[in-house]
Each structure stands twice: as C-alpha cells, then as structure tokens.
Motif scaffolding. Structure first.
Motif, PDB file in Angstrom:
ATOM      1  N   THR A  29       0.817  -1.220   0.000  1.00  0.00           N
ATOM      2  CA  THR A  29       0.000   0.000   0.000  1.00  0.00           C
ATOM      3  C   THR A  29       0.851   1.270   0.000  1.00  0.00           C
ATOM      4  O   THR A  29       0.442   2.282  -0.538  1.00  0.00           O
ATOM      5  CB  THR A  29      -0.907   0.042   1.247  1.00  0.00           C
ATOM      6  OG1 THR A  29      -0.088  -0.129   2.408  1.00  0.00           O
ATOM      7  CG2 THR A  29      -1.962  -1.045   1.190  1.00  0.00           C
ATOM      8  N   GLU A  30       2.037   1.167   0.582  1.00  0.00           N
ATOM      9  CA  GLU A  30       2.827   2.398   0.782  1.00  0.00           C
ATOM     10  C   GLU A  30       3.165   3.055  -0.562  1.00  0.00           C
ATOM     11  O   GLU A  30       3.131   4.275  -0.683  1.00  0.00           O
ATOM     12  CB  GLU A  30       4.111   2.059   1.541  1.00  0.00           C
ATOM     13  CG  GLU A  30       4.871   3.306   1.988  1.00  0.00           C
ATOM     14  CD  GLU A  30       6.182   2.970   2.679  1.00  0.00           C
ATOM     15  OE1 GLU A  30       6.295   1.853   3.232  1.00  0.00           O
ATOM     16  OE2 GLU A  30       7.088   3.810   2.653  1.00  0.00           O
ATOM     17  N   TYR A  32       1.564   3.235  -3.271  1.00  0.00           N
ATOM     18  CA  TYR A  32       0.441   3.967  -3.855  1.00  0.00           C
ATOM     19  C   TYR A  32       0.426   5.390  -3.306  1.00  0.00           C
ATOM     20  O   TYR A  32       0.168   6.364  -4.012  1.00  0.00           O
ATOM     21  CB  TYR A  32      -0.878   3.265  -3.537  1.00  0.00           C
ATOM     22  CG  TYR A  32      -1.062   1.980  -4.289  1.00  0.00           C
ATOM     23  CD1 TYR A  32      -0.570   0.772  -3.795  1.00  0.00           C
ATOM     24  CD2 TYR A  32      -1.716   1.960  -5.508  1.00  0.00           C
ATOM     25  CE1 TYR A  32      -0.710  -0.404  -4.495  1.00  0.00           C
ATOM     26  CE2 TYR A  32      -1.878   0.783  -6.216  1.00  0.00           C
ATOM     27  CZ  TYR A  32      -1.378  -0.397  -5.706  1.00  0.00           C
ATOM     28  OH  TYR A  32      -1.521  -1.551  -6.415  1.00  0.00           O
ATOM     29  N   TYR A  33       0.706   5.498  -2.005  1.00  0.00           N
ATOM     30  CA  TYR A  33       0.763   6.820  -1.368  1.00  0.00           C
ATOM     31  C   TYR A  33       1.889   7.661  -1.979  1.00  0.00           C
ATOM     32  O   TYR A  33       1.688   8.826  -2.327  1.00  0.00           O
ATOM     33  CB  TYR A  33       0.990   6.639   0.136  1.00  0.00           C
ATOM     34  CG  TYR A  33       1.346   7.915   0.852  1.00  0.00           C
ATOM     35  CD1 TYR A  33       2.660   8.181   1.212  1.00  0.00           C
ATOM     36  CD2 TYR A  33       0.369   8.865   1.157  1.00  0.00           C
ATOM     37  CE1 TYR A  33       2.988   9.359   1.853  1.00  0.00           C
ATOM     38  CE2 TYR A  33       0.702  10.044   1.806  1.00  0.00           C
ATOM     39  CZ  TYR A  33       2.009  10.279   2.151  1.00  0.00           C
ATOM     40  OH  TYR A  33       2.343  11.450   2.787  1.00  0.00           O
ATOM     41  N   HIS A  34       3.062   7.031  -2.159  1.00  0.00           N
ATOM     42  CA  HIS A  34       4.200   7.804  -2.665  1.00  0.00           C
ATOM     43  C   HIS A  34       3.954   8.268  -4.099  1.00  0.00           C
ATOM     44  O   HIS A  34       4.337   9.386  -4.466  1.00  0.00           O
ATOM     45  CB  HIS A  34       5.479   6.943  -2.607  1.00  0.00           C
ATOM     46  CG  HIS A  34       5.922   6.651  -1.203  1.00  0.00           C
ATOM     47  ND1 HIS A  34       6.068   7.640  -0.263  1.00  0.00           N
ATOM     48  CD2 HIS A  34       6.232   5.483  -0.587  1.00  0.00           C
ATOM     49  CE1 HIS A  34       6.454   7.104   0.882  1.00  0.00           C
ATOM     50  NE2 HIS A  34       6.567   5.805   0.720  1.00  0.00           N
ATOM     51  N   ARG A  36       1.048   8.915  -5.422  1.00  0.00           N
ATOM     52  CA  ARG A  36       0.045   9.996  -5.378  1.00  0.00           C
ATOM     53  C   ARG A  36       0.681  11.307  -4.938  1.00  0.00           C
ATOM     54  O   ARG A  36       0.399  12.376  -5.489  1.00  0.00           O
ATOM     55  CB  ARG A  36      -1.090   9.602  -4.436  1.00  0.00           C
ATOM     56  CG  ARG A  36      -2.297  10.532  -4.493  1.00  0.00           C
ATOM     57  CD  ARG A  36      -3.430   9.984  -3.662  1.00  0.00           C
ATOM     58  NE  ARG A  36      -3.088   9.864  -2.257  1.00  0.00           N
ATOM     59  CZ  ARG A  36      -3.019  10.867  -1.403  1.00  0.00           C
ATOM     60  NH1 ARG A  36      -3.255  12.105  -1.816  1.00  0.00           N
ATOM     61  NH2 ARG A  36      -2.714  10.687  -0.140  1.00  0.00           N
ATOM     62  N   VAL A  37       1.556  11.249  -3.956  1.00  0.00           N
ATOM     63  CA  VAL A  37       2.230  12.474  -3.489  1.00  0.00           C
ATOM     64  C   VAL A  37       3.135  13.034  -4.588  1.00  0.00           C
ATOM     65  O   VAL A  37       3.189  14.247  -4.806  1.00  0.00           O
ATOM     66  CB  VAL A  37       3.034  12.184  -2.204  1.00  0.00           C
ATOM     67  CG1 VAL A  37       3.916  13.361  -1.843  1.00  0.00           C
ATOM     68  CG2 VAL A  37       2.090  11.885  -1.044  1.00  0.00           C
ATOM     69  N   ASP A  54      -1.695  17.751   1.140  1.00  0.00           N
ATOM     70  CA  ASP A  54      -2.408  16.545   0.739  1.00  0.00           C
ATOM     71  C   ASP A  54      -3.816  16.632   1.313  1.00  0.00           C
ATOM     72  O   ASP A  54      -4.036  16.362   2.489  1.00  0.00           O
ATOM     73  CB  ASP A  54      -1.655  15.328   1.288  1.00  0.00           C
ATOM     74  CG  ASP A  54      -2.332  14.018   0.893  1.00  0.00           C
ATOM     75  OD1 ASP A  54      -1.937  12.967   1.422  1.00  0.00           O
ATOM     76  OD2 ASP A  54      -3.253  14.060   0.054  1.00  0.00           O
ATOM     77  N   THR A  57      -6.006  13.432   2.905  1.00  0.00           N
ATOM     78  CA  THR A  57      -5.960  12.893   4.275  1.00  0.00           C
ATOM     79  C   THR A  57      -6.821  13.766   5.166  1.00  0.00           C
ATOM     80  O   THR A  57      -7.031  14.949   4.867  1.00  0.00           O
ATOM     81  CB  THR A  57      -4.528  12.853   4.827  1.00  0.00           C
ATOM     82  OG1 THR A  57      -3.974  14.177   4.750  1.00  0.00           O
ATOM     83  CG2 THR A  57      -3.676  11.915   4.020  1.00  0.00           C
ATOM     84  N   TYR A  69      10.708  11.952  -4.033  1.00  0.00           N
ATOM     85  CA  TYR A  69       9.515  12.339  -4.783  1.00  0.00           C
ATOM     86  C   TYR A  69       9.896  12.967  -6.122  1.00  0.00           C
ATOM     87  O   TYR A  69       9.156  12.860  -7.099  1.00  0.00           O
ATOM     88  CB  TYR A  69       8.660  13.319  -3.961  1.00  0.00           C
ATOM     89  CG  TYR A  69       7.982  12.653  -2.793  1.00  0.00           C
ATOM     90  CD1 TYR A  69       8.193  13.099  -1.487  1.00  0.00           C
ATOM     91  CD2 TYR A  69       7.152  11.563  -2.983  1.00  0.00           C
ATOM     92  CE1 TYR A  69       7.600  12.474  -0.420  1.00  0.00           C
ATOM     93  CE2 TYR A  69       6.553  10.928  -1.908  1.00  0.00           C
ATOM     94  CZ  TYR A  69       6.773  11.388  -0.640  1.00  0.00           C
ATOM     95  OH  TYR A  69       6.189  10.765   0.422  1.00  0.00           O
ATOM     96  N   THR A 135       9.753   2.413  -2.133  1.00  0.00           N
ATOM     97  CA  THR A 135       9.707   3.165  -0.869  1.00  0.00           C
ATOM     98  C   THR A 135      10.993   3.975  -0.733  1.00  0.00           C
ATOM     99  O   THR A 135      11.967   3.717  -1.459  1.00  0.00           O
ATOM    100  CB  THR A 135       9.628   2.197   0.327  1.00  0.00           C
ATOM    101  OG1 THR A 135      10.804   1.380   0.312  1.00  0.00           O
ATOM    102  CG2 THR A 135       8.389   1.326   0.266  1.00  0.00           C
TER     103      THR A 135
END
Lengths: 462, 519
Positions: A29-30, A32-34, A36-37, A54, A57, A69, A135
């Motif tokens: 899952t991690e 996907y967050y990175h 998106r950011v 963001d 959240t 990033y 990651t």
C-alpha cells in the motif's frame, strides 16, 4: 564468481518481471501513497513546489519535497504510474547489488567472499521486499552504498549522496551518521564534513517540520514562538556560543554536561523544566556575550552594531513577553462575567479547556475539562465529550453531551474563535445562536454565557 | 587679538571644507552626469505616463494607498481593515506606508503614489548603475545596464503606476550587493547596514539576499580560496539580522502559514485568471539578452574563473533562481532576478567591449553603437507591451462602477468580485470585499476562494445563494475580467434571488435578503 553475480542480478529482477507479466497490480500500500504524493508535486504548477498540501488525508497534511519524490515524479513523466512502481525499485536494487559487490571488492574481500555476501544480500527478505515496493528505503540504499564507495576519492559527491539520503527522514539520517562514524573509525577516514552536512540536513528537516506546523512542544521551548516558559531565541544562540567556550572542559565535568543535555531533551516534552534550565542557559549566554565582547573583529564597527542588536534582541524578547502576558485572559470584562455566574444556581460549565481554571475559581462552578485534564480513560472521555459539544453541528448532539455531563452553562470567550473554531458561526457557536433551548444570560465583546434551558422539549434522549 | 586670529583660522578652515564639499559634489555630478540624465528621463517618463493613466495599475497598490490615507488620518497603519475580507486583521510591515506618507502629506496620496512610482524606477536605475560601476568598473556598460533595468518588461510590470514595498526593496538590495564588497571602509559599512536594514523592514525577499551572502564563503571554498574574516563577519551578521527582523515582523504569519510570506499568493486565489510562473514567462519578464548574458557570466565564473568580483551577485542569483524554481519565492522574485541579471549583463558587456576591438570589425564604432541599439530595442519592445498592459488594467467604466458602489449601496455591504479587484472595491467603492489577494495570516483563504469561484461558476441559484450566505455577501460585481473568465454570467438575470441594479460595462447584482440558500 561473476556467474554468481549474474545470478543475483537475475534474482533481483525476476519477482518484479513475473508480477508485471502476470498483469498484477503492484503489491503493498505504501507505494500507492508515494506515487500519489509525487503526482501532487508535479501537478501544482509548471514549476515544482517545495511543500504541497495533501487534501485527501483527514484535516489535510503538509508534505515536504524530497529527492525521492523528485525521482518518482520524473519517472511518472516517462512511464505510467504502474510501470514506474515496478521499474524504479528493480533498478535501485540492481544498482545496490552491483555497488555492494564493487564495495566489497574494494575493501579487500576475495571474489568468493564477495559473491557469498552479495548472494545473502540479494536473497534476504528485506531486499526482496524492496525490489517490489517503491519506498524511500529502496531509494536510500543504493545512494548510501554509493556514498561509502566514493567516500575517499570523491569527497564532494560522497557528501551530496549522504545529504540526499539524510533528506529522506530521521531514520535514514541517523543511519548515515552511524555508517559514517563506523567507516571513519574502521578505515581512519576524516568524515567530519560529511557528518556536518548530514547533521545540517537533519536540522533543516527539523526546522522545516517546525515551520510547517508549529507544534505545541516546539513552540513551548522558544518564547518568541509563544512558549510561556520558553527561551529567548537570542539567549539560545548566545548560549550555543557560550557552550563552545566551555566545550573543551566537557571531559572534566561530564556529569554536568550530561545533566544539562538530558534535561534539555526532557524539557521538550515537560516544559515545566524550562524555568530551571533557563539558569544554565543564562550562564552559557553570558559566557557567549563575553566571548563576543572580547573577540577581535576585522570590522570593529560591526562588532559594536552586533552587540547593540543582540542587546536589543534580548530586551525585545523580554518586553514582548511582558505584553503577551499582559494580554492574556482574563480581562476585567471576562472577570465580571464569571463572577456574575457564581450567583447563578449550581450547575457544571462547558467551555474550552484553557478557560477551566478561571471558571472554577471565579464562578465557583465545576468544568468538564481544564488544563490539568490528563490521559486517564475518564479524562479522555471528558475531553471527547467537550470536543464533541464544541464542534457539534446540531442541537441534539449538544444536548446529548450536556445531559451526560450534567452541564447547565456554556462559557464562550473571544479567543475561542481562534483556538477552537476558525470563525464565528461554527460548531457550538452556530447551535447556540440558532436554538431555543439556550438562553444568553450574559454577553460583552469578550465573553458570552449561555444557560441550557430544557423547558423546550427535545425528542432525543441519551 | 588671539581670539580674532583663532576666529579667522576657523573661518578659513570652514571655507575650505565648504569648497571641498562643493568640489566633490561637482566632481560626482559631472562624473556621474549620464546616470543623472537617465534617472531624470526615467522619472519623468514613468511619472508623466502614470499621471496620464487613471488610478493605479495593480490591486495591491490600492491597499498601500488606503494604508497611506489611514496614516494621514490617524497616524496609525491599517492593521485592522474593516473592509477587506468583510473585516480582518493584517500582519505587515508598515515602514513603506510611513515612507509614502511623507510626500503624501505635501501633495496628496494619489499624486504621491504616481511620483513614487517614478522615483522608484529612477532609484532602480541608479542602484544598478552604482553596483555595476563598483563591481565591473566600466561606466558605459553600467549605464547600458541601468537603461535596460528600467525598460525591461519585469520592471515596467512591477513599477509603472504602482506602489509596493518590493519596488523600493529591490534597488536597496542591489545597492547592498555592491556595497558589501567593500565593507572595510566604515562609511560604506554603515551605508550597507542602512540599506540592508531598510530592505529587511520593507520586504521579506531580503532573506534571499542573506542566503546568498551565506553561500559566498561556500563558493570561495569551492574555488580553494578561504573567505576573509571580514567577509564571514558581514555575511553572518547580515543573515542573522535579516532573519531576526523578518521573524519579528512576520512571526504570526510564520506560525500560522509557515513560509507563505515568501511563496506569494496561492494559485487557487487567482481563480484561474493568472498563469503560474513559467520559464518562458521569466525570460520574457527579465529580457532575453540580460538572461543570456547572466548565464554566460555565471558559466565563465564557474568554469573559467573569471568575474570573481561578482561572486556575491552570482551567489544571490543562484539562491534566488533555486527558490523561484522550487516555488519557495513568489513572482516578486522575478523583479529582483531581472535587476541582478542587469548587473551581470554589465559585466558581460564590458568584457565584450574589451574583446570587440580585437576582432576584424573592431574598428567600426558604428557597429558597436548598432549592437547597443539592438540590445535596447530587444528589451524595450517587450517592455512597451508590458507598459500598455499596465495602462489598460483599469478602465474609466470600472472607475465609474466603483463610484456607483460608494454612492448607491449601504455602507456595510459586502461585494463579491474577482480577488484581483478586491482592494479596488475597498479603496474606490468604499465597501467590504469578500476576497482579495492579501491572503497572509488567513487559514480560510482557499475556502473563500472556492466560495467566490462558486458564486461565479455555479449553474443553480441555490448553490450561488448558499455561497453568498457563507461569504456574508450582498452584491455580485461582474466586471469584464469576470466575464472573460466565467462567460457572460447572464444567468444572474434569470435568478429570482438576484436583481440587476447596475447595467453597464460592469454589471452589479443585488442578492435578495430573504434568499439564504442552504447551510
């Protein structure tokens, strides 16, 4: 042994290829967050931003740009997000394996030993995870290895690489410091510059985090940021200067140094220690000013101007704190209102936690929460009830809380429009002004007192 | 007798002092005669065209204008603005407003604003010239750089018919860049400290200069040349002083919004009206020739070890470029960037002039003059375009609309308009505005921007009235700019809750009090 290396490289690539070929979405899952950011950073304008908010959240979160990033955003320009999260970690781990092998060879390991180490490294669950999950750690490891590899021959490049790793967060930063320290001792290499740069990056991260959200703990240390027991920023700077004057005596008085440093660390979470620590700071700051006065400057006029500015700064910190303290509630308007409340019939009071002590003393009435409300389960329930009432959006929600807690009065002070709500007409303020069950018994520009009058029946019960 | 002798001797000394001062001043005036000509021409050009232009050419200028009026009325700046955002407190440095108040006392606020715009442009020319001469030591290049600095699109966009603290801060920073190289001279040190202190009090962009100063020792170490102790002292002092001043002035905003004082207006507040900063936009604003010259000079500095006297300019340029790219500094930084590029242009041009005689066409003065003319034209033509945009930013029809607001609406009314018109509504319409571009210290700026956008873009009446209710607004101001952004907006005429009270180039709709939308 090159066959072993080739085998390891295939081992790195294989899981990713199998998953990609099967059409599966990236696992975990991690990442996907990175992704998106990273998209957030590249979407805000045609030029990148250093901070983004963001909004997905809860309550929004401010995120700082890092090279991780940056690389992800760059990859998203070329590949789709799904391809990027497959390609990037594989690429990084391939580079890691190769660098690891070269590093071991350079450090004098035999080919056989290198191959074994690389094999263990490649087959380790951590690397298997990192080669399939994009990651910051997957980004950091090859940079760390590269930094160590070029440490002796290319100092500037090595420094930059460690700096990039440190920028990813506190843990990678601490790892950098540890690796540098260990390598410096083992290979007798001077790593002071790299160490300093990594510390600088960590400090910059810390300060940026402090600026992004002025947290309660950090603002309590600095008076200029609102800490009532805080230190003047000038005194802190002078204290650091003074510390450099007595640092050479640390081995003679190691207990004192250890005590001061550990007390300072504890004071971050226990601000009641700050007035006591202020004594030590005053001594160090005094030594710092003494050093400045006796130091030889190339520009003597600048020395006097600096001393004047420092003097003004120290005085200013104190004076501005005087005004801050003077303007704290309660003013005479608030006092009069609360004293008047003491004549009203018995009943508990709902207000902001910061008003608790004042209400208890002046109106002789109990409150749900005050500044001593702690962290027991009962206290947590009290805080939850208080917050629920203050941010309620309907009269029924408020009445529920009032009945549970036995509240009869509600006290609203003017500072609650900044501390509790963002503007007038929010939460409880809206309910009070739009409901018949609340009667305003006192009001001036700084204080409103409302009474709960349950004579108007409500349908809902607890 | 002795007393008479003493008196005569003192008289002689005094006369000599006066004579020397006059000689020095005459020498300076003569030596710098061309820059005085450029300054006078710049002042006259900027001021006369400003006088021919109605009003002021930016919304922010109107806020400064109101600030000056407030100081003239009550002696205190506008820290509590009852009109902007429906009523709000503002955190800002009042130094510029007090500086403006001095001529305003004599000639009135509007005329003082027009004169100030001319004065600042002339001051910029002087600052670029003085710094270029000091660092490059070639007068004609410095003069050309001064001319380019005031005709570039960036300078015209920021200075023409406008008043803002950055207009005064940037020339002071350029002067500081020149003075800091010679701080061992006490008078220059004091002048430098005066410039930096004033610039720090005017605008937080001074922090970029302070960061640039801190980079100078790093650049020197990279050149394997240790920075001098004096350099370290002045760099550390400047950085410390500037950071402390900005912290004291903007502490509240720093606590609420972090680094927003430098980052400028959030893009969302422009409601899609203003394009974000692009590389091409920066090149257009600064001028192609100054940017190219700056790049060449920087490259020669880093790889050719030339132009070592310009290390402060180059380090400041590096810091400013980096902060612009990462979005740490707003579009105001482009103005500062342009001025720095002009100084570097002077250095590049001086080198070109030294190299030119060695070429085959080196004997041709006409060619050199032609090159200079082409340079000036290449920067001046985009500058003219920026000038015409600044002149046309505010039409007489809009001025009439503001006057109508002031005379035909209740004094406590709140008007919804584009954020770039907010301050004009306050200053000329004398009414509250729902939103403007002064977002600092407001955590609800983006929420309000969304609400204003909803007023203009929502298709259903209930959405519009709900947004109006949340903004506590009474009127909608539909200007040509709003129409170009959102279309004809004629749907307001179909809404029962809105009544057209003024129908002209600018349309004004009044919301019925009974229409409250939904919560």
């Amino acid at each position: 042994m090159k066959w072993v290396l080739a085998f390891c490289l295939i081992l790195v690539v294989l899981p990713g290829i199998i998953m990609y070929a099967s059409g599966a979405f990236p696992s975990g899952t991690e990442q996907y967050y990175h992704v998106r950011v990273a998209e957030l950073f590249s979407s805000f304008s045609s030029l990148p931003h250093f901070f983004v908010i963001d909004t997905m959240t809860f309550a929004g979160k401010e995120i700082m740009w890092t090279p991780f990033y940056g690389l992800t955003a760059l990859s998203l320009e070329v590949f789709s997000w799904k391809d990027s999260v497959y390609i990037l970690p594989i690429l990084m781990m391939l580079v890691s394996v190769a660098l690891f092998y070269i590093l071991l060879q350079k450090e004098g390991f035999s080919s056989f030993q290198c191959a074994l180490c690389v094999l263990v490294f490649t087959a380790s669950p951590a690397v298997v995870y990192l080669e399939t999950h994009w990651t910051p750690s997957a980004f950091a490891i090859p940079l760390l290895l590269a930094g160590v590899l070029v440490l002796r021959k290319q100092r500037i490049l090595s420094t930059l690489l460690f700096g990039v790793v440190a920028s990813l967060g506190i843990i990678p930063g601490l790892v950098c410091l540890g690796v540098l320290w260990a390598y410096g001792i083992l290979r007798k290499v001077n790593v002071v510059i790299q160490w300093s740069f990594v510390l600088l990056i960590l400090l910059a991260n810390f300060l940026a985090g402090m600026l992004m959200s002025a947290q309660e703990t950090t603002s309590t240390i600095i008076a200029d940021l609102g800490g009532v027991y805080g230190f003047s920023s000038f005194a802190l700077l002078l204290g650091i200067l003074g510390l450099t004057q007595v640092w050479h005596r640390r081995t003679q008085h190691v207990q004192v140094y250890a005590l001061i440093v550990s007390t300072f660390g504890i004071a971050i979470v226990v601000p009641e220690l700050l007035p006591f620590l202020n004594i030590a700071l005053a001594i160090l700051a005094g030594l710092g000013i003494n050093e400045l006065v006796h130091m030889e400057w190339d520009l003597p006029s600048l020395k006097y101007i600096t001393l004047v500015v420092l003097g003004c700064g120290l005085l200013f910190s104190g004076l501005s704190h005087v005004f801050l303290v003077m303007n704290e509630v309660p003013s005479i308007n608030v006092v009069n209102g609360l004293v008047g409340l003491s004549d009203r019939p018995m009943g508990s009071v709902l207000s902001s936690e910061k008003n608790g002590f004042m209400i208890e003393l002046l109106s002789k009435k109990a409150v749900i929460t005050d500044s001593f409300t702690g962290h027991t389960s009962d206290d947590a329930r009290a805080i939850a009830l208080n917050d629920a009432a203050l941010h309620a959006s309907s009269v029924d929600e408020v009445i529920n809380v009032l009945r549970i807690a036995g509240i009869k009065y509600i006290v609203i002070t003017s500072d609650m429009y900044e501390n509790v709500w963002e503007k007038h007409g929010e939460g409880l303020d809206f309910v009070l002004h739009n409901s018949d069950v609340f009667k305003r018994t006192f009001g001036n520009e700084e204080l409103e007192i409302w009474e709960y009058v349950p004579s108007v029946s409500t349908k809902k019960s607890v | 007798m002795l007393q008479l002798v003493k008196r005569n001797a003192a008289h002689v000394v005094l006369c000599k002092l006066i004579e020397e001062s006059i000689l020095n001043i005459t020498r300076i005036l003569f030596f710098m005669r061309w820059i005085w000509v450029i300054m006078i021409v710049t002042f006259v050009a900027y001021t006369s065209f400003a006088l021919l232009t109605p009003g002021l050419s930016s919304d922010g200028s109107y806020w400064q204008f109101r600030n000056v009026e407030q100081i003239l009325d009550s002696g205190k700046p506008l820290f509590d603005d009852s009109l902007a955002w429906g009523g709000r407190g503002i955190v800002f440095s009042p130094v510029f407003a007090y500086i403006m108040a001095v001529p305003a006392v004599l000639v009135g606020s509007m005329l003082a604003a027009k004169l100030m715009s001319g004065f600042v442009a002339a001051f910029l020319a002087f600052a670029v010239y003085a710094t270029s001469v000091r660092l490059v030591k070639h007068e004609y290049s410095a003069l050309l750089a001064a001319v380019i600095s005031v005709i570039s699109p960036g300078a015209v966009s920021f200075l023409f018919n406008q008043i803002s603290p950055i207009g005064l801060a940037v020339p002071l920073l350029i002067l500081s860049v020149g003075l800091v190289s010679d701080v061992k001279n006490e008078k220059i040190l004091l002048a430098y400290i005066g410039c930096v202190a004033t610039a720090a009090l005017l605008h937080p962009l001074t922090m970029v200069f302070a960061a640039g100063l801190l980079l100078v020792p790093v650049l020197k170490i990279a050149e394997k040349d240790l920075p001098s102790r004096a350099q370290m002292e002045i760099s550390l002092f400047s950085a410390f002083f500037v950071l402390w001043t900005e912290f004291i002035l903007y502490k509240r905003i720093l606590l609420l919004d972090g680094t927003s004082i430098l980052q400028g207006v959030p893009h969302e507040l422009f409601l899609g009206d203003s394009a974000p900063l692009t590389v091409l936009g920066v090149i257009f604003s600064v001028g192609l020739i100054p940017i190219v010259a700056a790049i060449i000079v920087c490259l020669r500095y880093f790889f050719g070890r030339l132009f070592t006297s310009l290390n402060i300019v180059i380090s400041t340029l590096l810091v400013l470029s980096t902060t612009l790219v990462i979005g740490f500094v707003s579009q105001n930084g482009v103005f500062f960037l342009g001025a720095l590029c002009c100084v570097l242009f002077a250095a590049g041009f001086a080198r070109f002039v030294a190299f030119f005689p060695l070429t085959r066409l080196g004997h041709s003065t006409v060619l050199l003059v032609a090159i200079v003319v082409v340079l000036v034209i290449s920067v001046g033509i985009p500058g003219l375009e920026a000038f015409s945009q600044s002149r046309s930013s505010f039409s007489p029809a809009e001025e009439d609309a503001f006057v109508w607001l002031a005379t035909n609406t209740p004094p406590m009314s709140t008007i919804v308009a584009l954020p770039i018109e907010g301050q004009r509504i306050n200053a000329l319409g004398l009414r509250k505005s729902a939103l403007d571009l002064m977002f600092e210290g407001r955590s609800d700026s983006k929420t309000r921007a969304l609400l204003v956008a909803r007023v203009f873009s929502a298709r259903t009446e209930i959405d519009v009235t709900s947004a109006m209710r949340e903004l506590n607004a009474d009127y909608v101001y539909v200007s040509p700019s709003a129409r170009s952004l959102y279309g004809s907006l004629s749907r307001f005429q179909l809404f029962d809750c809105f009544h057209l009270v003024r129908d002209d180039v600018v349309q004004i709709f009044e919301k019925q009090e009974s229409c409250r939308g939904v919560a």
